[in-house]
Design a protein around this motif. Sequence first.
Motif, PDB file in Angstrom:
ATOM      1  N   VAL A  39      65.267  72.561   9.165  1.00  0.00           N
ATOM      2  CA  VAL A  39      64.914  73.686   8.850  1.00  0.00           C
ATOM      3  C   VAL A  39      64.874  73.618   7.767  1.00  0.00           C
ATOM      4  O   VAL A  39      64.000  73.119   6.342  1.00  0.00           O
ATOM      5  CB  VAL A  39      66.288  74.755   9.105  1.00  0.00           C
ATOM      6  N   THR A  40      65.749  72.929   6.630  1.00  0.00           N
ATOM      7  CA  THR A  40      66.105  72.791   5.100  1.00  0.00           C
ATOM      8  C   THR A  40      65.291  71.316   5.139  1.00  0.00           C
ATOM      9  O   THR A  40      64.280  71.487   3.589  1.00  0.00           O
ATOM     10  CB  THR A  40      67.925  72.138   5.186  1.00  0.00           C
ATOM     11  N   LEU A  41      65.191  70.353   5.129  1.00  0.00           N
ATOM     12  CA  LEU A  41      64.063  69.549   5.107  1.00  0.00           C
ATOM     13  C   LEU A  41      62.630  70.413   5.278  1.00  0.00           C
ATOM     14  O   LEU A  41      61.443  69.677   4.238  1.00  0.00           O
ATOM     15  CB  LEU A  41      64.061  68.578   6.157  1.00  0.00           C
ATOM     16  N   ASP A  42      62.376  70.519   6.392  1.00  0.00           N
ATOM     17  CA  ASP A  42      61.141  71.704   5.411  1.00  0.00           C
ATOM     18  C   ASP A  42      61.497  72.669   5.002  1.00  0.00           C
ATOM     19  O   ASP A  42      60.091  72.646   3.921  1.00  0.00           O
ATOM     20  CB  ASP A  42      61.202  72.539   7.109  1.00  0.00           C
ATOM     21  N   GLU A  43      61.650  73.017   4.120  1.00  0.00           N
ATOM     22  CA  GLU A  43      61.910  73.383   3.223  1.00  0.00           C
ATOM     23  C   GLU A  43      61.737  72.815   2.577  1.00  0.00           C
ATOM     24  O   GLU A  43      61.124  73.630   1.158  1.00  0.00           O
ATOM     25  CB  GLU A  43      63.076  75.341   2.901  1.00  0.00           C
ATOM     26  N   ILE A  44      62.796  72.138   1.953  1.00  0.00           N
ATOM     27  CA  ILE A  44      61.795  70.964   0.600  1.00  0.00           C
ATOM     28  C   ILE A  44      60.974  71.131   0.644  1.00  0.00           C
ATOM     29  O   ILE A  44      60.110  70.864  -0.637  1.00  0.00           O
ATOM     30  CB  ILE A  44      63.485  69.778   1.156  1.00  0.00           C
ATOM     31  N   GLY A  45      60.437  70.316   1.894  1.00  0.00           N
ATOM     32  CA  GLY A  45      58.450  69.793   1.538  1.00  0.00           C
ATOM     33  C   GLY A  45      57.790  70.979   1.436  1.00  0.00           C
ATOM     34  O   GLY A  45      56.999  70.739   0.580  1.00  0.00           O
ATOM     35  N   ARG A  46      57.866  71.958   2.212  1.00  0.00           N
ATOM     36  CA  ARG A  46      57.326  73.653   1.425  1.00  0.00           C
ATOM     37  C   ARG A  46      57.275  73.277  -0.162  1.00  0.00           C
ATOM     38  O   ARG A  46      56.236  74.116  -0.461  1.00  0.00           O
ATOM     39  CB  ARG A  46      57.641  74.286   2.461  1.00  0.00           C
ATOM     40  N   ALA A  47      58.320  73.499  -0.300  1.00  0.00           N
ATOM     41  CA  ALA A  47      58.430  74.088  -1.925  1.00  0.00           C
ATOM     42  C   ALA A  47      58.145  73.200  -3.133  1.00  0.00           C
ATOM     43  O   ALA A  47      57.884  73.876  -4.102  1.00  0.00           O
ATOM     44  CB  ALA A  47      60.438  74.028  -1.897  1.00  0.00           C
ATOM     45  N   MET A  48      58.332  71.774  -2.545  1.00  0.00           N
ATOM     46  CA  MET A  48      57.676  70.883  -3.291  1.00  0.00           C
ATOM     47  C   MET A  48      55.936  70.417  -3.063  1.00  0.00           C
ATOM     48  O   MET A  48      55.409  70.307  -3.988  1.00  0.00           O
ATOM     49  CB  MET A  48      57.901  69.718  -2.581  1.00  0.00           C
ATOM     50  N   LYS A  49      55.659  71.307  -1.952  1.00  0.00           N
ATOM     51  CA  LYS A  49      54.640  70.871  -1.876  1.00  0.00           C
ATOM     52  C   LYS A  49      53.061  72.304  -3.011  1.00  0.00           C
ATOM     53  O   LYS A  49      52.161  71.408  -3.460  1.00  0.00           O
ATOM     54  CB  LYS A  49      53.658  71.558  -0.659  1.00  0.00           C
ATOM     55  N   GLY A  50      54.222  72.916  -3.058  1.00  0.00           N
ATOM     56  CA  GLY A  50      53.468  74.314  -3.949  1.00  0.00           C
ATOM     57  C   GLY A  50      53.358  73.309  -5.697  1.00  0.00           C
ATOM     58  O   GLY A  50      53.203  73.911  -6.703  1.00  0.00           O
ATOM     59  N   VAL A  51      54.254  72.954  -5.777  1.00  0.00           N
ATOM     60  CA  VAL A  51      54.555  72.202  -7.461  1.00  0.00           C
ATOM     61  C   VAL A  51      53.769  71.371  -7.486  1.00  0.00           C
ATOM     62  O   VAL A  51      53.108  69.890  -7.275  1.00  0.00           O
ATOM     63  CB  VAL A  51      55.331  71.045  -7.433  1.00  0.00           C
TER      64      VAL A  51
END
Length: 238
Positions: A39-51
């Motif tokens: 779940v944490t890795l999913d959150e990381i992927g989503r957060a960085m995708k918006g950068v």
Amino acid sequence: MNAGPRVRRRTSALVCLMVALAVGSASATRASTNAAAAVTLDEIGRAMKGVKTVFARFVQERHLSLFQEPLRSEGYLCCEKPGRIRWEITKPYRSVLVSDGLGVAQFEWMDDQWKRLDLGLVDAMQHIVNQIAGVIEGRYVNSRREFEISVAPGDAGPILTLVPQQEKVRKMMRAIEVHLAADLKGTRRVVLRESNADFTEIRFEQQVIDAVFPSATFDRAKPAPLESIQRALSPAQP
């Protein structure tokens, strides 16, 4: 050309590759994680995708058992979608590695002017910067999942530890540690631990997310001076 520039080119490539492997693989590797970590890795992927863009100062220290003091270098990292990367070393020498998404070039400060170097391994260098671009853009579908990963909470953000699954890779490095920012959009620190006691640490400071770079920041023919980039970003810098 003497050995110095060749060593510097290899050092720049190693650093870029390390950051790409550490952050990119961290966001994509799931085979050996538990449910909470996934779940944490999913959150990381989503957060960085918006950068869309990243600007940061970095300090790199190479700790070798043969030396009492670490080998230190400093500089700045610029990233912009799609696929634009600039890794500039300012101390103890001056070097710029830049990619505009189509090709890569490197310059060294020699005799009071910038001189473009013959990289030789152009395809390999382009592959490295493409991986870094994939980190910024959130493109992890092509990851080969080469690491076993664990996730732990840290005082300022999650800490990811990656252990290579391939034996030939483990002979060069035991693990990569990635210290992320609390909002998951930035990397505060990366540590590459080698098979012995040696390690390399990169610390990222003064990060600016989604700022607008000058047009020539990633120009392979004549990249914009660092000073002009800093002036353009000065209102956004912390």
